[in-house]
Design an enzyme around this catalytic site. Structure first.
Site, short mmCIF file in Angstrom:
data_model
loop_
_atom_site.label_atom_id
_atom_site.label_comp_id
_atom_site.label_asym_id
_atom_site.label_seq_id
_atom_site.Cartn_x
_atom_site.Cartn_y
_atom_site.Cartn_z
N GLY A 130 0.64 -1.22 0.14
CA GLY A 130 0.08 -0.24 0.09
C GLY A 130 0.88 1.37 0.02
CB SER A 131 4.36 2.36 -0.77
OG SER A 131 4.34 1.91 -2.14
CG ASN A 132 1.86 2.97 -5.78
OD1 ASN A 132 2.22 4.23 -6.10
ND2 ASN A 132 2.62 2.05 -5.83
CG MET A 167 -1.43 -8.65 -6.12
SD MET A 167 -0.32 -8.03 -7.50
CE MET A 167 0.30 -9.43 -8.06
CB ILE A 170 -7.78 -10.05 -13.65
CG1 ILE A 170 -6.11 -10.25 -13.58
CG2 ILE A 170 -8.20 -9.63 -14.98
CD1 ILE A 170 -5.62 -11.23 -14.52
CG LEU A 171 -11.17 -5.26 -11.41
CD1 LEU A 171 -11.04 -3.84 -11.40
CD2 LEU A 171 -11.83 -5.63 -10.22
CG ASN A 191 -3.06 -1.14 -12.80
OD1 ASN A 191 -2.98 -1.18 -11.34
ND2 ASN A 191 -2.53 -1.80 -13.51
CG HIS A 212 2.09 -2.62 -15.21
ND1 HIS A 212 1.96 -3.88 -14.62
CD2 HIS A 212 3.32 -2.79 -16.23
CE1 HIS A 212 2.77 -4.82 -14.94
NE2 HIS A 212 3.36 -4.33 -16.05
CD GLU A 226 5.30 1.65 -8.99
OE1 GLU A 226 4.21 1.60 -8.28
OE2 GLU A 226 5.88 0.66 -9.34
C1 GRF Z 1 3.62 -1.39 -7.32
O1 GRF Z 1 5.06 -1.52 -7.83
C2 GRF Z 1 2.55 -1.15 -8.58
O2 GRF Z 1 3.21 -0.67 -9.63
C3 GRF Z 1 2.16 -2.66 -8.83
O3 GRF Z 1 2.08 -3.31 -7.58
C4 GRF Z 1 3.07 -2.39 -6.75
C5 GRF Z 1 2.31 -1.98 -5.29
O4 GRF Z 1 2.96 -1.71 -4.42
N1 GRF Z 1 1.24 -2.83 -9.41
P1 GRF Z 1 2.41 -0.86 -3.10
O5 GRF Z 1 1.68 -2.17 -2.57
O6 GRF Z 1 1.80 0.42 -3.68
O7 GRF Z 1 3.65 -0.51 -2.25
#
Ligand code: GRF
Length: 192
Positions: free
Chosen positions: A20-22, A95, A97-98, A112, A114, A179
């Site tokens: 969940g860093s994003n 993780m 797929i919708l 998304n 990626h 990201e």
């Molecule tokens: C990220 O590298 C994103 O691009 C991919 O999964 C990873 C998720 O990282 N889809 P986080 O859970 O947001 O840290």
């Protein structure tokens, strides 16, 4: 007392499965003045997802759907999204797929991030593939979600150089840092 900020923002749900860093980064982004979004819901398909702590930390409604029967679960998710008046979805390390049917309900409203320079390296192990193929560059892409995995229209991309000593682990770290810049920038681009 209810905060007045965020009232006119686009109600957004973030879907996660892991660290969940994003998500954390998007929550921070949702608090700044120029942001077009408010994050009102976090959905995870993994009950132990570390990222769920950020929903607690920032007082955001969270919901876990860990027995994943696509049809039933997506129905339940859709009901929840409607209830929370969500109009935009950010996948962030989600993780699953919708399905085509789910996406139809949010056509053009699901994005998304990626960890590769799409269309190169769709799916998993992107950094490993880039290193194994001796690529000169790696990066990340924000794209619209369609029924075809990692194939929707690209919104923004960030390219970084792979150096000789890079491993898939060091590369993943470097790309993740990018990201966190790219995802907010892509959201601003969409809504401006
Ligand atoms: C990220 O590298 C994103 O691009 C991919 O999964 C990873 C998720 O990282 N889809 P986080 O859970 O947001 O840290």
């Amino acid at each position: 007392m209810e905060k007045l900020t965020g009232l006119n923002k686009i109600k957004t749900a973030v879907f996660i499965s892991g660290n969940g860093s994003n998500l954390r980064n998007l929550i921070k982004f949702s608090k700044i003045k120029k942001t077009p979004i408010s994050i009102n819901l976090v959905i995870s398909d993994v009950s132990e997802a570390i990222g769920l702590k950020y929903a607690d930390q920032f007082n955001i409604t969270k919901k876990i759907f860990n027995s994943y029967n696509i049809k039933n679960t997506e129905k339940k998710i859709l009901i929840l999204l409607m209830k929370e008046k969500i109009s935009f979805i950010c996948l962030a390390g989600f993780m699953k797929i919708l399905s085509k049917d789910f996406i139809k309900n949010f056509n053009g409203k699901i994005i998304n991030i990626h960890p590769s320079l799409l269309p190169k390296y769709k799916g998993l192990n992107t950094h490993h593939k880039a290193i194994a193929n001796k690529d000169k560059f790696a990066g990340c892409t924000v794209h619209y979600v369609t029924e075809k995995l990692d194939s929707g229209k690209i919104i923004m991309q960030k390219k970084i150089k792979i150096v000789g000593k890079d491993t898939s682990i060091s590369l993943a770290k470097k790309v993740l840092k990018q990201e966190h810049k790219l995802y907010p920038a892509a959201i601003i681009k969409i809504f401006n």
